[in-house]
Enzyme design. Sequence first.
Site, PDB file in Angstrom:
ATOM      1  N   HIS A   1       0.836  -1.202   0.000  1.00 59.31           N
ATOM      2  CA  HIS A   1       0.000   0.000   0.000  1.00 59.31           C
ATOM      3  C   HIS A   1       0.874   1.257   0.000  1.00 59.31           C
ATOM      4  O   HIS A   1       0.426   2.324  -0.431  1.00 59.31           O
ATOM      5  CB  HIS A   1      -0.910   0.027   1.237  1.00 59.31           C
ATOM      6  CG  HIS A   1      -1.952  -1.050   1.241  1.00 59.31           C
ATOM      7  ND1 HIS A   1      -1.686  -2.328   1.651  1.00 59.31           N
ATOM      8  CD2 HIS A   1      -3.242  -1.025   0.865  1.00 59.31           C
ATOM      9  CE1 HIS A   1      -2.789  -3.055   1.546  1.00 59.31           C
ATOM     10  NE2 HIS A   1      -3.742  -2.291   1.067  1.00 59.31           N
TER      11      HIS A   1
ATOM     12  N   ASP B   1      -5.125  -6.118  -7.608  1.00 56.75           N
ATOM     13  CA  ASP B   1      -5.253  -5.423  -6.339  1.00 56.75           C
ATOM     14  C   ASP B   1      -5.501  -3.945  -6.671  1.00 56.75           C
ATOM     15  O   ASP B   1      -5.376  -3.516  -7.825  1.00 56.75           O
ATOM     16  CB  ASP B   1      -3.980  -5.609  -5.509  1.00 56.75           C
ATOM     17  CG  ASP B   1      -4.243  -5.556  -4.005  1.00 56.75           C
ATOM     18  OD1 ASP B   1      -5.306  -5.050  -3.601  1.00 56.75           O
ATOM     19  OD2 ASP B   1      -3.383  -6.028  -3.237  1.00 56.75           O
TER      20      ASP B   1
END
Length: 476
Positions: free
Chosen positions: A184, A255
């Site tokens: 992330h 993702d």
Amino acid sequence: MVIDHGLRRLALGTLLGALPGQVAPPWAMSLLADGLAGFTLFGRNAETPEQLAGMTAALRAGRGDVVVAIDEEGGDVTRLEHRTGSAYPGNAALGVVDDPELTRAVYAAIGADLAATGVTLDLAPVVDVNTADDNPVIGTRSFGASTALVARHAAAAVAGLQEAGVSACAKHFPGHGATVRDSHLELPTVDVPLSVLRERDVPPFAAAIAAGARAVMTAHIRVPALTGDEPATFSRGALSLLRDELGFDGVIVTDALEMTAAAAAAGGVPRAAVRALAAGADLLCLGSRVDAALVEAVVAEIAVGTEDGRLALGDLERAVSRTAELASPGTAFGTQRDQSLGLVTARRAVRVEGSLEDLGSPLVVQLVGAQSAVAGRVPWGLAPHLDGIEHIAVVASTASAADLVARAGGRPIIVVGQRVHQSPADRALIEALPATVVVEMGWPSAWRPAGIRAFVTTHGASWANGRAAAEVLGLA
């Protein structure tokens, strides 16, 4: 630029957007009518199961084949129960119990909950082999550190979800378990020979595919031997391994493209979308922060990509064709939720070292820190399960062991944390307290402080894990 209507619809057919609240705004319904594949739901979209069912029904009224996706892993990552914590333990607990039929039953129950709210695609199970104890993003989301164990539970989880009528999405290919960086925030690297990847990380994906998984999610990780300098999401080599070597003919889902490891590597979400499609992805998760302007920017970049040679029109058409098949979920078997299943499972996952006798009315100290980028603000710990027991939350780096001892006034102290072995401040505070009971609710490690009374490992921080821990401590 003016985009051909047919090309615009194709581009939209590869995208999963996100919604800002509990009612789909007009722009979202308009994009859905124009061909948007669907939406990923988050905690902010789920106030109650009834409200969420109404929201998804409205989406299907807009277009019947909409893909409604969610990250419902059980354990630490839940959207349906983000206000309380999941009633099911997560993968680490299931792995330590190591009963594949139980794993199937838990995932079937999760699938039944999702089916009842109108969700068609669960972005689960996590099938990464968590070989790095300090992995900041997988941890208890993994079934374990053994390839064979993860593979058998991956198959069981897929079977359970899909017999409930919800499509499963095994993640994160080709394996996020050996990373010590959070994708992330940056692009992690797994620098191992391809032979190690095939032997250690790939078999659980093969097991999930053999079990009929309808989707597989890519990882924003770099594996130099396979992906070169690219994240796997942009690597034709990585996705060819999935298609050609493993024989996967379902939907390859990315993702979230807003994650730093993808967006920064590509120069923004629109360019990331083109690169993922060109590599062989079918369905693109844009992320959690999505509006009409972002969707239109991605569509425009995909259109330009088909004109300037970055993306073959045939690849775009195949992606939309596969995604359209995903929009039709299986047939739910209709079982009702077993309210006791999660707690029974969590109890079986608790491990105790040392003595828990004569705890009386202890002081319970919860160590708190930064929230997880994956789990978000989901409650955890023992507080919801304590009746008349003093409970406080502290930040270890600013807490005083002497103050805690004084506050306890001779009572035992129970310290509750997640991955305490990774925090020097957490470890130092625990080591300064006398005869403490430690409750580890994160990924377990070999670290054990000297002089403690007992060490309790829950293998997760869900509501069910917390309840099971409180019970074994004699506090619930």
